[in-house]
Design a protein around this motif. Structure first.
Motif, mmCIF file in Angstrom:
data_model
loop_
_atom_site.group_PDB
_atom_site.id
_atom_site.type_symbol
_atom_site.label_atom_id
_atom_site.label_comp_id
_atom_site.label_asym_id
_atom_site.label_seq_id
_atom_site.Cartn_x
_atom_site.Cartn_y
_atom_site.Cartn_z
ATOM 1 N N ASP A 6 0.827 -1.215 0.000
ATOM 2 C CA ASP A 6 0.000 0.000 0.000
ATOM 3 C C ASP A 6 0.847 1.245 0.000
ATOM 4 O OD1 ASP A 6 -2.867 -1.132 1.928
ATOM 5 O OD2 ASP A 6 -2.308 -1.393 -0.168
ATOM 6 N N THR A 7 2.075 1.116 0.403
ATOM 7 C CA THR A 7 2.954 2.292 0.420
ATOM 8 C C THR A 7 3.504 2.574 -0.962
ATOM 9 O OG1 THR A 7 4.920 1.014 0.914
ATOM 10 C CG2 THR A 7 3.604 1.763 2.803
ATOM 11 N N ARG A 8 3.375 1.563 -1.906
ATOM 12 C CA ARG A 8 3.906 1.760 -3.247
ATOM 13 C C ARG A 8 2.821 2.059 -4.267
ATOM 14 N NH1 ARG A 8 5.425 -2.704 -5.059
ATOM 15 N NH2 ARG A 8 4.894 -4.147 -3.392
ATOM 16 N N VAL A 9 1.760 1.270 -4.276
ATOM 17 C CA VAL A 9 0.676 1.450 -5.255
ATOM 18 C C VAL A 9 -0.643 1.365 -4.527
ATOM 19 C CG1 VAL A 9 -0.451 0.535 -7.299
ATOM 20 C CG2 VAL A 9 2.036 0.427 -7.094
ATOM 21 N N SER A 10 -1.545 2.232 -4.805
ATOM 22 C CA SER A 10 -2.846 2.206 -4.148
ATOM 23 C C SER A 10 -3.826 1.420 -4.988
ATOM 24 C CB SER A 10 -3.375 3.648 -3.964
ATOM 25 O OG SER A 10 -4.697 3.605 -3.457
ATOM 26 N N GLY A 19 -6.972 -11.530 -8.517
ATOM 27 C CA GLY A 19 -5.597 -11.812 -8.146
ATOM 28 C C GLY A 19 -5.294 -13.288 -8.260
ATOM 29 N N VAL A 20 -4.034 -13.630 -8.014
ATOM 30 C CA VAL A 20 -3.600 -15.020 -8.074
ATOM 31 C C VAL A 20 -3.109 -15.420 -6.679
ATOM 32 C CG1 VAL A 20 -1.998 -16.664 -9.086
ATOM 33 C CG2 VAL A 20 -2.958 -14.845 -10.500
ATOM 34 N N GLY A 36 0.632 -7.202 -9.555
ATOM 35 C CA GLY A 36 2.043 -7.214 -9.214
ATOM 36 C C GLY A 36 2.337 -6.849 -7.764
ATOM 37 N N ILE A 37 1.283 -6.699 -6.934
ATOM 38 C CA ILE A 37 1.445 -6.313 -5.517
ATOM 39 C C ILE A 37 1.025 -7.498 -4.654
ATOM 40 C CG2 ILE A 37 0.743 -4.714 -3.704
ATOM 41 C CD1 ILE A 37 0.003 -2.743 -5.973
ATOM 42 N N GLU A 38 1.839 -7.872 -3.708
ATOM 43 C CA GLU A 38 1.480 -8.932 -2.770
ATOM 44 C C GLU A 38 0.625 -8.344 -1.656
ATOM 45 O OE1 GLU A 38 4.601 -11.257 -1.190
ATOM 46 O OE2 GLU A 38 5.385 -11.883 -3.165
ATOM 47 N N ILE A 39 -0.471 -9.045 -1.397
ATOM 48 C CA ILE A 39 -1.362 -8.609 -0.312
ATOM 49 C C ILE A 39 -1.746 -9.825 0.517
ATOM 50 C CG2 ILE A 39 -2.297 -6.705 -1.699
ATOM 51 C CD1 ILE A 39 -4.835 -8.504 -2.063
ATOM 52 N N THR A 40 -2.269 -9.524 1.671
ATOM 53 C CA THR A 40 -2.864 -10.571 2.507
ATOM 54 C C THR A 40 -4.360 -10.442 2.402
ATOM 55 O OG1 THR A 40 -1.031 -10.579 4.048
ATOM 56 C CG2 THR A 40 -3.101 -11.500 4.848
ATOM 57 N N ALA A 41 -5.025 -11.527 1.946
ATOM 58 C CA ALA A 41 -6.467 -11.489 1.759
ATOM 59 C C ALA A 41 -7.130 -12.463 2.714
ATOM 60 C CB ALA A 41 -6.821 -11.841 0.313
ATOM 61 N N ARG A 42 -8.160 -11.964 3.384
ATOM 62 C CA ARG A 42 -8.959 -12.854 4.208
ATOM 63 C C ARG A 42 -9.870 -13.663 3.289
ATOM 64 N NH1 ARG A 42 -10.845 -9.083 9.354
ATOM 65 N NH2 ARG A 42 -8.739 -8.431 9.978
ATOM 66 N N VAL A 43 -10.067 -14.929 3.653
ATOM 67 C CA VAL A 43 -10.857 -15.823 2.818
ATOM 68 C C VAL A 43 -12.232 -15.981 3.429
ATOM 69 C CG1 VAL A 43 -11.028 -18.109 1.786
ATOM 70 C CG2 VAL A 43 -8.790 -17.029 2.062
ATOM 71 N N VAL A 44 -13.249 -15.673 2.641
ATOM 72 C CA VAL A 44 -14.626 -15.804 3.107
ATOM 73 C C VAL A 44 -14.914 -17.260 3.420
ATOM 74 C CG1 VAL A 44 -17.053 -15.553 2.433
ATOM 75 C CG2 VAL A 44 -15.392 -13.786 1.809
ATOM 76 N N THR A 45 -15.661 -17.489 4.501
ATOM 77 C CA THR A 45 -16.007 -18.845 4.911
ATOM 78 C C THR A 45 -16.696 -19.587 3.774
ATOM 79 O OG1 THR A 45 -16.281 -18.107 7.189
ATOM 80 C CG2 THR A 45 -17.293 -20.211 6.607
ATOM 81 N N GLY A 46 -16.277 -20.819 3.530
ATOM 82 C CA GLY A 46 -16.869 -21.643 2.480
ATOM 83 C C GLY A 46 -16.100 -21.608 1.174
#
Length: 275
Positions: A6-10, A19-20, A36-46
């Motif tokens: 988030d500090t590089r690209v919004s 995303g992949v 091209g940005i790595e993020i942490t994504a929460r996974v919806v239940t199911g």
């Protein structure tokens, strides 16, 4: 884990993202790459996320949610084009045989010899024995025997071997001898194509044209049509010449030979050939 991307690209304000997944879902979250940005994504239940999956990501504030795994695009088989030039379906029938080719033409044949036979030999008193005029019958009151005139055509008719004769003509001219009235010679088809030492072999017969004497009674010259079979016999090699002869003394007739008229006894063979 801190999200330094988030500090590089919004990615704010971009709605639902694609995303992949870089990791399998674990503890309700996964690491994913978005633009091209790595993020942490929460996974919806199911939702089950496996590394390599394409996932739909929804951002709410600073939190990324993996809400679904995107399936592969459906495969639609291509439709075969239909054009006016497409060949007709194969019915199993064979193509028709090509039509035969037919050619036609004519062949002019001049005699290789014109001669007259009398009293057991070829006459030489009327000119060359191979270009003499051709006589038929006996002059009234003459002590000599009957005359028989002949024209021989050599090998040229055989060049049409295999062709069908559709018409056959011969040129004839009557010269001064005998009376002036119109008289018809008796035409014969002979076996020999060149002049033999003895009397030729006589075969088929037909009545020739009625001709008057030249410059006295018209017509004295003609192109006479012979039976097609006569021309065919010459082409096939079973016959070779023409003659004029009668069993009686009259009519006494003299027809021009090749020495006195270049067109005398000229044969024209009209032919057809199919291949």
């Amino acid at each position: 884990m801190a999200d330094f991307a988030d500090t590089r690209v919004s990615l704010a304000g971009q709605g639902t993202l694609t995303g992949v997944a870089l990791t399998n879902a674990s503890g309700g979250a996964c690491i994913a790459a978005v633009a091209g940005i790595e993020i942490t994504a929460r996974v919806v239940t199911g939702v089950t996320v496996t590394a390599g999956d394409t996932i739909l990501i929804l951002r709410r504030g600073s939190v990324y949610w993996a809400i679904a795994v995107a399936g592969a695009a459906p495969t639609v088989p291509p439709t075969a084009p239909t054009t006016p030039d497409s060949p007709p379906p194969d019915t199993g029938d064979s193509s028709p045989a090509p039509k035969p080719s037919t050619t036609t033409g004519s062949l002019t044949v001049h005699p290789v010899a014109t001669s007259t036979w009398r009293d057991g030999h070829w006459r030489t008193d009327i000119g060359s024995s191979t270009s003499a005029d051709t006589y038929q019958g006996r002059y009234g009151g003459s002590g000599y025997g009957r005359n028989s005139g002949f024209a021989f055509y050599g090998s040229k008719p055989h060049t049409l071997s295999g062709a069908t004769i559709t018409k056959c003509t011969v040129r004839l001219r009557r010269l001064t001898s005998g009376d002036y009235s119109k008289r018809s010679p008796t035409l014969r088809l002979v076996s020999q194509s060149t002049r033999p030492s003895s009397f030729p072999t006589l075969n088929e017969s037909t009545t020739g044209p009625a001709l008057g004497v030249i410059n006295r009674v018209s017509p004295w010259e003609t192109t006479f049509t012979l039976p097609d079979s006569w021309g065919q016999a010459m082409v096939d090699g079973t016959r070779g010449g023409l003659g004029i002869t009668v069993a009686s003394d009259s009519p006494y007739i003299r027809l021009a030979g090749r020495g006195s008229w270049s067109a005398a006894w000229t044969l024209t063979l009209y032919w057809r050939r199919t291949s």
